[in-house]
Design a protein around this motif. Sequence first.
Motif, PDB file in Angstrom:
ATOM      1  N   LEU A 214       9.910  -9.593  -0.653  1.00  0.00           N
ATOM      2  CA  LEU A 214      11.324 -10.248  -0.988  1.00  0.00           C
ATOM      3  C   LEU A 214      10.871 -12.021  -0.270  1.00  0.00           C
ATOM      4  CD1 LEU A 214      14.042  -8.287   1.121  1.00  0.00           C
ATOM      5  CD2 LEU A 214      13.376  -9.379  -1.436  1.00  0.00           C
ATOM      6  N   ALA A 215       9.875 -12.025   0.581  1.00  0.00           N
ATOM      7  CA  ALA A 215       9.891 -13.713   0.834  1.00  0.00           C
ATOM      8  C   ALA A 215       8.590 -14.007  -0.195  1.00  0.00           C
ATOM      9  CB  ALA A 215       9.233 -13.354   2.550  1.00  0.00           C
ATOM     10  N   GLY A 216       7.922 -13.099  -0.522  1.00  0.00           N
ATOM     11  CA  GLY A 216       7.355 -13.683  -1.825  1.00  0.00           C
ATOM     12  C   GLY A 216       5.003 -13.937  -0.867  1.00  0.00           C
ATOM     13  N   ALA A 217       5.532 -13.042   0.505  1.00  0.00           N
ATOM     14  CA  ALA A 217       4.389 -12.768   1.096  1.00  0.00           C
ATOM     15  C   ALA A 217       2.806 -12.432   0.366  1.00  0.00           C
ATOM     16  CB  ALA A 217       3.662 -12.378   2.100  1.00  0.00           C
ATOM     17  N   ASP A 218       1.697 -12.863   0.422  1.00  0.00           N
ATOM     18  CA  ASP A 218       0.542 -12.109   0.184  1.00  0.00           C
ATOM     19  C   ASP A 218       0.399 -10.801   0.071  1.00  0.00           C
ATOM     20  OD1 ASP A 218      -0.443 -14.579  -1.636  1.00  0.00           O
ATOM     21  OD2 ASP A 218       0.546 -15.359   0.781  1.00  0.00           O
ATOM     22  N   GLY A 219       0.975 -10.731   1.494  1.00  0.00           N
ATOM     23  CA  GLY A 219       0.616  -9.019   1.697  1.00  0.00           C
ATOM     24  C   GLY A 219       1.115  -8.798   3.088  1.00  0.00           C
ATOM     25  N   VAL A 220       0.416  -7.387   3.193  1.00  0.00           N
ATOM     26  CA  VAL A 220       1.085  -6.659   4.506  1.00  0.00           C
ATOM     27  C   VAL A 220       0.826  -6.118   5.682  1.00  0.00           C
ATOM     28  CG1 VAL A 220       1.776  -4.539   3.456  1.00  0.00           C
ATOM     29  CG2 VAL A 220       3.744  -5.184   5.138  1.00  0.00           C
ATOM     30  N   HIS A 221       0.208  -5.749   6.764  1.00  0.00           N
ATOM     31  CA  HIS A 221      -0.187  -5.624   7.612  1.00  0.00           C
ATOM     32  C   HIS A 221       0.325  -4.957   8.200  1.00  0.00           C
ATOM     33  CE1 HIS A 221      -3.721  -4.913  10.531  1.00  0.00           C
ATOM     34  NE2 HIS A 221      -3.418  -4.454  11.120  1.00  0.00           N
ATOM     35  N   VAL A 222      -0.233  -2.720   8.101  1.00  0.00           N
ATOM     36  CA  VAL A 222       0.732  -2.120   8.937  1.00  0.00           C
ATOM     37  C   VAL A 222      -0.047  -1.149   9.936  1.00  0.00           C
ATOM     38  CG1 VAL A 222       2.020  -1.338   7.303  1.00  0.00           C
ATOM     39  CG2 VAL A 222       0.481  -0.181   6.792  1.00  0.00           C
ATOM     40  N   GLY A 223       0.346  -0.604  10.309  1.00  0.00           N
ATOM     41  CA  GLY A 223       0.252   0.102  11.347  1.00  0.00           C
ATOM     42  C   GLY A 223      -0.321   1.288  11.751  1.00  0.00           C
ATOM     43  N   GLN A 224      -1.011   1.975  12.425  1.00  0.00           N
ATOM     44  CA  GLN A 224      -0.546   3.895  13.039  1.00  0.00           C
ATOM     45  C   GLN A 224       0.807   4.217  12.477  1.00  0.00           C
ATOM     46  OE1 GLN A 224      -3.784   4.825  12.032  1.00  0.00           O
ATOM     47  NE2 GLN A 224      -4.336   3.190  11.623  1.00  0.00           N
ATOM     48  N   SER A 225       1.812   3.705  13.121  1.00  0.00           N
ATOM     49  CA  SER A 225       3.188   4.267  12.876  1.00  0.00           C
ATOM     50  C   SER A 225       3.874   3.863  12.170  1.00  0.00           C
ATOM     51  CB  SER A 225       3.981   4.140  14.532  1.00  0.00           C
ATOM     52  OG  SER A 225       4.217   3.129  14.768  1.00  0.00           O
ATOM     53  N   ASP A 226       3.486   2.978  10.628  1.00  0.00           N
ATOM     54  CA  ASP A 226       4.283   2.476  10.028  1.00  0.00           C
ATOM     55  C   ASP A 226       3.935   3.200   8.668  1.00  0.00           C
ATOM     56  OD1 ASP A 226       5.162   0.213  10.889  1.00  0.00           O
ATOM     57  OD2 ASP A 226       3.195  -0.840  11.123  1.00  0.00           O
ATOM     58  N   LEU A 227       4.305   2.697   7.330  1.00  0.00           N
ATOM     59  CA  LEU A 227       3.531   3.260   6.095  1.00  0.00           C
ATOM     60  C   LEU A 227       2.823   3.149   5.682  1.00  0.00           C
ATOM     61  CD1 LEU A 227       6.821   1.423   4.123  1.00  0.00           C
ATOM     62  CD2 LEU A 227       6.609   3.635   4.916  1.00  0.00           C
ATOM     63  N   SER A 228       2.059   3.963   5.199  1.00  0.00           N
ATOM     64  CA  SER A 228       0.692   4.636   5.124  1.00  0.00           C
ATOM     65  C   SER A 228       0.462   3.545   3.839  1.00  0.00           C
ATOM     66  CB  SER A 228       0.773   6.077   4.953  1.00  0.00           C
ATOM     67  OG  SER A 228       1.084   5.877   3.244  1.00  0.00           O
ATOM     68  N   VAL A 229      -0.368   3.113   3.791  1.00  0.00           N
ATOM     69  CA  VAL A 229      -1.590   2.772   2.206  1.00  0.00           C
ATOM     70  C   VAL A 229      -0.650   2.948   1.108  1.00  0.00           C
ATOM     71  CG1 VAL A 229      -3.210   1.745   0.956  1.00  0.00           C
ATOM     72  CG2 VAL A 229      -3.101   1.548   3.696  1.00  0.00           C
ATOM     73  N   ALA A 230      -0.713   4.845   0.438  1.00  0.00           N
ATOM     74  CA  ALA A 230      -0.284   5.644  -0.518  1.00  0.00           C
ATOM     75  C   ALA A 230       1.414   4.294  -0.542  1.00  0.00           C
ATOM     76  CB  ALA A 230      -0.111   6.570  -0.184  1.00  0.00           C
ATOM     77  N   GLU A 231       1.790   4.693   0.570  1.00  0.00           N
ATOM     78  CA  GLU A 231       3.327   5.034   0.347  1.00  0.00           C
ATOM     79  C   GLU A 231       3.839   3.061   0.188  1.00  0.00           C
ATOM     80  OE1 GLU A 231       4.734   8.137   3.798  1.00  0.00           O
ATOM     81  OE2 GLU A 231       3.810   6.078   4.566  1.00  0.00           O
ATOM     82  N   VAL A 232       2.655   1.751   0.853  1.00  0.00           N
ATOM     83  CA  VAL A 232       2.660   1.069   0.450  1.00  0.00           C
ATOM     84  C   VAL A 232       3.106   0.362  -1.068  1.00  0.00           C
ATOM     85  CG1 VAL A 232       2.665  -1.844   1.062  1.00  0.00           C
ATOM     86  CG2 VAL A 232       2.855   0.105   3.215  1.00  0.00           C
ATOM     87  N   ARG A 233       1.951   0.995  -1.296  1.00  0.00           N
ATOM     88  CA  ARG A 233       1.427   0.782  -3.189  1.00  0.00           C
ATOM     89  C   ARG A 233       2.342   1.313  -3.565  1.00  0.00           C
ATOM     90  NH1 ARG A 233      -1.462  -3.067  -2.633  1.00  0.00           N
ATOM     91  NH2 ARG A 233      -3.458  -3.127  -2.373  1.00  0.00           N
ATOM     92  N   ALA A 234       3.180   2.339  -4.022  1.00  0.00           N
ATOM     93  CA  ALA A 234       4.178   2.862  -4.488  1.00  0.00           C
ATOM     94  C   ALA A 234       5.106   2.235  -4.310  1.00  0.00           C
ATOM     95  CB  ALA A 234       4.706   4.174  -3.787  1.00  0.00           C
ATOM     96  N   LEU A 235       5.634   1.541  -3.377  1.00  0.00           N
ATOM     97  CA  LEU A 235       6.394   0.703  -2.932  1.00  0.00           C
ATOM     98  C   LEU A 235       6.394  -0.643  -3.991  1.00  0.00           C
ATOM     99  CD1 LEU A 235       9.392  -0.365  -1.799  1.00  0.00           C
ATOM    100  CD2 LEU A 235       8.282  -1.011   0.198  1.00  0.00           C
ATOM    101  N   ALA A 236       5.044  -1.344  -3.712  1.00  0.00           N
ATOM    102  CA  ALA A 236       4.396  -3.078  -4.046  1.00  0.00           C
ATOM    103  C   ALA A 236       3.421  -2.630  -5.220  1.00  0.00           C
ATOM    104  CB  ALA A 236       4.095  -3.101  -2.758  1.00  0.00           C
TER     105      ALA A 236
END
Length: 247
Positions: A214-236
């Motif tokens: 929503l902010a138009g950022a370049d990326g996101v950094h997730v921790g071990q208890s956040d969404l997985s890379v696969a889940e982020v890719r499914a969203l973004a």
Amino acid sequence: MDPLARIIDANANRAREALRVMEDGARFALNDASLSERLKTLRHGLRSALDALPVDDLARMASRDTPGDVGTAISTSAEGERAGLEGVIGAAAARLTEALRSIEEAAKALTPGAGRPFEALRYEAYDLERALRLALGGGRAAQWRVCVLVTEALCRGPWEAVAEQALAGGADCLQLREKALDSAELLRRARRLVSIARGRAAVIVNDRPDIALLAGADGVHVGQSDLSVAEVRALAGRRLLVGVSTH
């Protein structure tokens, strides 16, 4: 010349070649031992499934007629182009699954049940394509010189001023790390940081791919208890770089 043996021979060659390309990607581009091993296992599984068919190697080779193959003279412009390594891997994965399906169908015509091993290999190939392409993502980020984490509680003065000073000092990435803000305020702050950094540095948002998008950022950094890379890719999809805490 047996047409079924000819179909199986041509597609066995396609599948082996595609698997080698995918394995090289996992091994030399990603340095991923697990994916490399899975691809090697699939390659050996293909060999075993072919050996179990009622058409042996010599019969398949006897059916081979490369000079007389009408398909060798047919090509499209897309075959001569690849969009980077992910394009190479994507094309190889498509060849692999198509070839396995063709062998599977031809094997069914040879004897009942002969296609089942190739069906199982095809399903494994789908899963490996997913894992490999997600690992490759949309490409690698440029190597930043300095990435500054921006957390208001640690700033000496207004956080916007600290961000500006970091950019003036040579930082080419700013990472917004605010664990306690509510969603509305985090989005407002992410948009502000993107505005400050525009044209000068990348912006990464911690934990929240929705806020990053929503902010138009370049990326996101997730921790071990956040969404997985696969889940982020499914969203973004390809719209975000994705970093992951590895501890």
